[in-house]
Design an enzyme around this catalytic site. Structure first.
Site, PDB file in Angstrom:
ATOM      1  N   SER A 155       0.848  -1.190   0.000  1.00  0.00           N
ATOM      2  CA  SER A 155       0.000   0.000   0.000  1.00  0.00           C
ATOM      3  C   SER A 155       0.885   1.242   0.000  1.00  0.00           C
ATOM      4  O   SER A 155       1.696   1.418  -0.918  1.00  0.00           O
ATOM      5  CB  SER A 155      -0.953  -0.046   1.195  1.00  0.00           C
ATOM      6  OG  SER A 155      -1.954   0.930   1.079  1.00  0.00           O
ATOM      7  N   HIS A 184      -7.987  -4.943  -1.128  1.00  0.00           N
ATOM      8  CA  HIS A 184      -6.700  -4.350  -0.769  1.00  0.00           C
ATOM      9  C   HIS A 184      -5.891  -5.260   0.146  1.00  0.00           C
ATOM     10  O   HIS A 184      -4.671  -5.120   0.238  1.00  0.00           O
ATOM     11  CB  HIS A 184      -6.932  -2.993  -0.106  1.00  0.00           C
ATOM     12  CG  HIS A 184      -5.698  -2.163   0.001  1.00  0.00           C
ATOM     13  ND1 HIS A 184      -4.913  -1.856  -1.091  1.00  0.00           N
ATOM     14  CD2 HIS A 184      -5.098  -1.570   1.068  1.00  0.00           C
ATOM     15  CE1 HIS A 184      -3.891  -1.112  -0.699  1.00  0.00           C
ATOM     16  NE2 HIS A 184      -3.976  -0.933   0.599  1.00  0.00           N
TER      17      HIS A 184
END
Length: 670
Positions: free
Chosen positions: A527, A642
């Protein structure tokens, strides 16, 4: 610079051409890594770790029951279940199944992933269950009856969106939902808070508050505390600026006059504030309590100063029970925990638990409304978690002990400090064997959004890396929260370079300490940590032997146009703002990759279903690196969002790919 951007076609999430390219890259990666000796055995071993029955089943109390969500080999998608405290104390508790996601997914033909549940209090009969398709941030909402263990026919239901929802009473909820064009912010979150009555169409729900399209999000909730029932709205202007409103008489919004960059909320009679910049004569990162009614009347002196930071110590969280406040702090990234009790004078305080050095304590399952019960998990890099249960005004008991899932014999844990380019001391933890010579080392970092990296028991890294002779390092670089808001602010926007310099300083220090060499040093981040990996690869490729970039943000000139990207402009800057554009151009890894520099081998991982960080970042970077002639592998999962995995089998495969890649390039004989 890349002008025009040749990778735009890879931003077409489900485009035929883009997905064909993804399939080709996945096949190349599979051919290189899954056929390597030991890959299948490693994937199976990691699946065993993830499915381990000896993991601690963390719980939340709802009335007489303790609820838990659990995944293992027999429950691939997972099961929401419950038990009693008496049973929970047993080595093998008897669990009652509340909702079986595997059965639900099979019956409905959907890849459901658990996203949580909101349970109505008091009574705890009704729940709003959140289900994600393939692990995305967007969820569907359905009302569930915790007595009949069935979805409520004709109950509250919300179609798939990045919905916010919470109970007011049995027949009303506050909801923010996708109601069609114009109902979402530029970041993709609901613009409105509405009061929705059971049995009426969602489209007819009463408007309570409306945000602007350029705001990040808005959320409404009811505080059911006995004697203090109130209604609130929180308006998130951007990631770091939020306004709090009291709905006077449940209707009229009255702003609570606290700085927008401060954390704030109301608990019973107390307005709790954590300022992020100096305020009210107190330093950033303090914990302040005000009498709420007096504050609304103009009083600005805190009723109690509950925590004051210093150069080595930072606030790490606080949790209310019915009558007490548990405060967690970090001293050079090691946890301390106290329990505070409100009083008319100074609040009383005492240590809640003794936490070993270089370890972390995590507070679980407190209830600010009904009891003083708490659960406290304690673990370290080589110390499996122990879960304690207690009352905030009494003693605690150990109720669960996790399995030891990797061999720690010969491993030590040490903390060191590196000196960054501007002289700042940067902490990092080293876990591994005491070697006579440098060896394979994996360095992990994040450095953003005030996220703090603390010691933790990671059995996957333990099995895949430490137990095979590797050394593991966690760097607490600026941009994180290791030393409070100032540590985060030091790497915001144009100062982001400091996070990259800190990470490079840790890498150099590892070499100075003879723990590793550049050729034996691998790095990994996900991320925002993926941005970190891309940026340090561009700037310091000579320091590393292999790079893993996971679910990354890499195009800093278009991130605000992709999915939730607009919500991060307060962290990185706005590409549309002439004041921010120059530093974003300079920081953007996608635009910084060059053909005339040698980069270490790179593995980039993303997910098609990631609706937070667009997989286009990863796709475009991999394509660009390939075009420039660099060694790069790419893997894109379909489900998982994610997080990158919707179940343990998928998670084990991704981790096996990662560590097979690292061991291939960081072997001492490579």
């Amino acid at each position: 610079m890349i002008d025009p951007d040749p990778g735009l076609w890879l931003e077409d999430l489900h485009g035929e051409e883009a997905l064909a390219w993804v399939r080709e890259r996945n096949a190349e990666t599979a051919e290189r890594l899954t056929t390597a000796p030991g890959f299948a055995a490693l994937a199976a071993e990691l699946r065993e770790v993830l499915d381990d029955a000896g993991r601690i089943p963390h719980v939340r109390r709802r009335g007489k029951h303790l609820y838990n969500f659990w995944q293992d080999a027999a429950h691939v998608r997972g099961v929401w279940r419950r038990t009693t405290l008496e049973e929970y104390r047993r080595d093998r508790p008897a669990w009652e199944t509340v909702l079986d996601l595997d059965a639900l997914a099979a019956a409905e033909g959907e890849e459901w992933v658990w996203a949580g549940a909101e349970v109505l209090r008091p009574g705890h009969r009704h729940a709003l269950v959140l289900l994600s398709r393939a692990g995305s941030d967007a969820v569907t909402v359905r009302e569930f009856d915790l007595e009949t263990l069935r979805f409520v026919e004709g109950g509250f239901q919300v179609p798939e969106a990045k919905t916010s929802i919470g109970w007011i009473d049995a027949d009303h909820v506050y909801v923010g939902a996708d109601l069609g064009p114009g109902s979402l912010t530029a970041s993709g979150y609901p613009r409105t808070v509405r009061r929705w009555r059971r049995g009426t169409p969602l489209a007819d729900a009463e408007l309570v508050f409306e945000a602007a399209s350029e705001d990040l999000s808005v959320n409404g909730w009811h505080d059911p505390s006995e004697g203090y029932g109130r209604h609130f709205v929180s308006l998130q202007r951007d990631f770091w600026h939020q306004e709090l409103f009291l709905l006077a008489d449940g209707e009229r919004p009255v702003k609570v006059d606290v700085p927008d960059d401060a954390e704030k909320y109301v608990h019973r009679q107390w307005l709790m504030v954590v300022p992020k910049t100096p305020w009210a004569g107190r330093p950033a990162g303090s914990l302040l309590a005000f009498d709420f009614e007096s504050y609304l009347g103009g009083e600005r002196e805190p009723a109690a100063v509950l925590f004051t930071p210093d150069a080595a110590t930072a606030l790490a969280g606080h949790h209310w029970t019915r009558n007490h406040l548990i405060v967690k702090s970090l001293h050079h990234v090691t946890t301390r925990v106290e329990v505070l009790t409100p009083s008319d004078g100074p609040w009383t305080r005492r240590p809640l638990a003794e936490v070993p050095a270089l370890a972390t304590a995590t507070v679980h399952g407190t209830d600010p409304h009904e009891s003083d019960e708490y659960f406290l998990g304690v673990c370290g890099f080589v110390q499996p978690p122990t879960l304690f249960r207690g009352e905030a005004d009494g003693a605690a008991e150990a109720v669960k002990q996790a399995s030891a899932l990797f061999d720690t014999e010969g491993l030590s844990v040490r903390q060191h400090f590196a000196t960054s380019a501007d002289g700042t001391r940067v902490p990092f933890f080293v876990v591994g064997p005491d070697r006579d010579a440098p060896g394979p080392t994996l360095l992990y970092g994040y450095g953003g959004f005030e996220v703090t990296l603390t010691p933790g028991y990671d059995a996957v890294t333990g099995r895949a890396w430490l137990a095979r002779g590797g050394t593991y390092v966690v760097a607490g670089i600026r941009g994180g929260g290791e030393y409070g808001p100032g540590w985060h602010h030091a790497a915001l926007k144009a100062d982001r370079e400091r996070a990259f310099e800190d990470f490079a300083a840790v890498a150099r220090r590892l070499v100075d300490l003879k723990i590793t060499t550049p050729g034996l040093l691998g790095i990994e981040g996900r991320s925002n940590g993926g941005l970190l990996m891309g940026a340090v690869t561009v700037r310091y490729p000579h320091l590393f032997g292999a790079v893993v970039i996971g679910f990354p943000l890499l195009d800093l000139l278009r991130f605000h146009l992709l999915l939730a990207g607009a919500s991060w402009t307060a962290e990185y800057g706005n590409p549309e703002d002439p004041a921010d554009r120059p530093h974003l151009e300079a920081l953007s890894p996608y635009h910084g990759f060059r053909g005339d520099r040698a980069y270490p081998p790179i593995l980039i991982i993303t997910a098609t279903s990631d609706d937070r960080v667009h997989p286009g970042h990863a796709r475009k970077a991999a394509a660009r690196l390939r075009e420039l002639g660099h060694r790069v592998l790419f893997h894109e999962t379909t489900a998982g969002g994610h997080a990158g995995s919707a179940d343990n089998e998928q998670a084990a495969r991704v981790e096996a790919l990662t560590h097979t890649f690292l061991w291939h390039h960081l072997r001492e004989d490579a």
